[in-house]
Design an enzyme around this catalytic site. Structure first.
Site, PDB file in Angstrom:
ATOM      1  N   ASP A 369       3.275   0.968   4.768  1.00  0.00           N
ATOM      2  CA  ASP A 369       2.665   2.225   4.324  1.00  0.00           C
ATOM      3  C   ASP A 369       3.074   2.457   2.876  1.00  0.00           C
ATOM      4  OD1 ASP A 369       1.539   4.714   4.074  1.00  0.00           O
ATOM      5  OD2 ASP A 369       2.887   5.726   5.456  1.00  0.00           O
ATOM      6  N   CYS A 396      -3.417   4.958   1.369  1.00  0.00           N
ATOM      7  CA  CYS A 396      -3.916   6.264   0.930  1.00  0.00           C
ATOM      8  C   CYS A 396      -4.838   6.137  -0.273  1.00  0.00           C
ATOM      9  CB  CYS A 396      -2.755   7.202   0.623  1.00  0.00           C
ATOM     10  SG  CYS A 396      -1.648   6.616  -0.679  1.00  0.00           S
TER      11      CYS A 396
END
Length: 440
Positions: A369, A396
């Site tokens: 992540d 993201c």
């Protein structure tokens, strides 16, 4: 019709590009343009007099008057749609009175119906993965992609935020691509108790204020000076009349259990995002008893802690995180999971190579992540070289995901599955979970 600040004049911006010029002096001029496709970054693409115009506050297919706000390159400029001549079906009235041309730059899509926002975000992900990732637009992974809405609707979802503070001590948010602070009476995408804790006060001498509300309703505010250095932190707990110094960590809930993080430390800002991402990561990872799992950029141990039970007593889950406070929170969160461990260190090619040597074997599953810049080519190549049966990538930024997808593909891994989540309604941001598996 959607109007912005009054214009000094209107011009068709005729003229030839100047050789060697940084821009063409179009700032303040107005162009009647037909808006083209959505692009990464919260704007759409139009063309005028041979130049690309990146237009905010518009929608594909609209005819608008676009006022140029920035002109620094010969090939393109930036503009705001200050008048809508022909509106798209997805255009709606903005729910936030501070949004719009020349106003607060915190949101990109306040003028778009929520379903329309989901379609725009899916279009951006597809475009980035074809252009930067080298995928075929007809690939079922892209063709069938739909960005999924999270529970709660497009307002009051933001549980953590940073508000800027002007020289007068009044809090707000900055204009788009500007240091100017727009004072706010409210921020409709922020949880009300968090917004009120900052916007109902003045903050003399501060440069910014971080705020977060946890799952128990406690609101933590951290004051930062003008260099961005934290100077004080206070917590207001439900039912308390007076803020107090923080005791312990903030409570979060995801994956059917409680977690602890530092008061304004990193956690998904949408209240429902952590649950959704844990579910997607677990499904793609398919962890089995005895597996070795790497959880990179692990933060407070959310994914590693959620996957550890499936690895069982004979498995091993190694969470790698660089931030000392996040590592301390992860240690606390994983204390009841003997197969899980926390390693503090940077996630880079050299560190990963050493970690893999120390593990003495190939990890079965890798979860990462990374920050907005992505894992990068060096880390992506090391991960592809592990031979892990599954690499689950939480992204993201679709542009970073696209670039890293190309690296994985060159190293023998294909994008097998992809889901998109609207973890940032009203903005151009989108969260993706991708599964890479060996091509062979």
């Amino acid at each position: 019709m959607d109007e912005g600040p009054p214009a000094p004049h209107r011009s068709q911006a005729r003229g030839r590009p100047l050789q060697g010029a940084k821009g063409l002096g179009w700032v303040g001029r107005e162009l009647e343009v037909t808006v083209g496709p959505v692009a990464h970054g919260g704007h759409c693409v139009a063309r005028a007099e041979g130049r690309v115009v990146f237009v905010r506050h518009a929608l594909p297919g609209e005819r608008v008057v676009a006022r140029v706000t920035e002109d620094r390159q010969p090939g393109y400029c930036r503009a705001d749609a200050v008048e809508v001549l022909e509106a798209a079906p997805d255009r709606v009235e903005r729910p936030c009175p501070y949004s719009g041309p020349g106003r607060c730059g915190g949101c990109d899509w306040q003028h778009v119906a929520h379903e329309g926002q989901l379609r725009l975000k899916a279009d951006v992900v597809r475009e980035q993965l074809t252009r930067l990732g080298g995928l075929d637009a007809a690939d079922p992974v892209l063709r069938d992609l739909a960005v999924e809405a999270l529970p709660g609707g497009p307002l009051r979802w933001r549980s953590r935020a940073r508000f800027a503070v002007g020289r007068d001590g009044v809090p707000g948010l900055r204009r788009h691509r500007s240091h100017d602070v727009v004072p706010l009476g409210d921020c409709p995408i922020t949880v009300e108790s968090a917004a009120r804790a900052v916007l109902d006060r003045r903050w003399p001498g501060a440069g910014a204020v971080d705020v977060a509300v946890d799952s128990a309703g406690a609101v933590t505010t951290t004051r930062l000076d003008r260099r961005g250095v934290p100077t004080s932190t206070r917590v207001l707990r439900p039912g308390a009349d007076v803020p107090a110094e923080p005791a312990g960590r903030a409570a979060r809930r995801a994956g059917g259990r409680d977690w602890e993080v530092e008061g304004t430390g990193f956690w998904q800002v949408h209240g429902a995002a952590a649950d959704a991402l844990v579910g997607a990561v677990a499904a793609y990872a398919g962890v089995r008893a005895g597996d070795t799992v790497l959880d990179l950029y692990a933060g407070a141990g959310l994914f590693g802690g959620a996957l550890a039970p499936a690895a069982g007593d004979t498995g091993r889950v190694v969470c790698v995180e660089s931030d000392a406070e996040a590592c301390a929170a992860a240690e606390a969160n994983l204390a009841g999971l003997p197969q899980a461990e926390v390693w503090q260190g940077e996630v880079d090619a050299e560190g990963l190579t050493g970690l893999l040597e120390e593990l003495g074997g190939t990890p079965d599953v890798v979860v990462l992540d990374p920050p907005r810049a992505g894992a990068g080519p060096a880390v992506s190549r090391v991960l592809a070289g592990t031979g892990a049966r599954a690499v689950v990538y939480v992204a993201c930024d679709p542009a970073s995901l696209g670039r890293d997808t190309a690296v994985f593909a060159a190293a023998g891994y294909r994008l097998a599955e992809l889901r998109g989540f609207d973890a940032f309604p009203m903005t151009a941001h989108v969260e993706c979970v991708a599964l890479f598996t060996p091509s062979r």
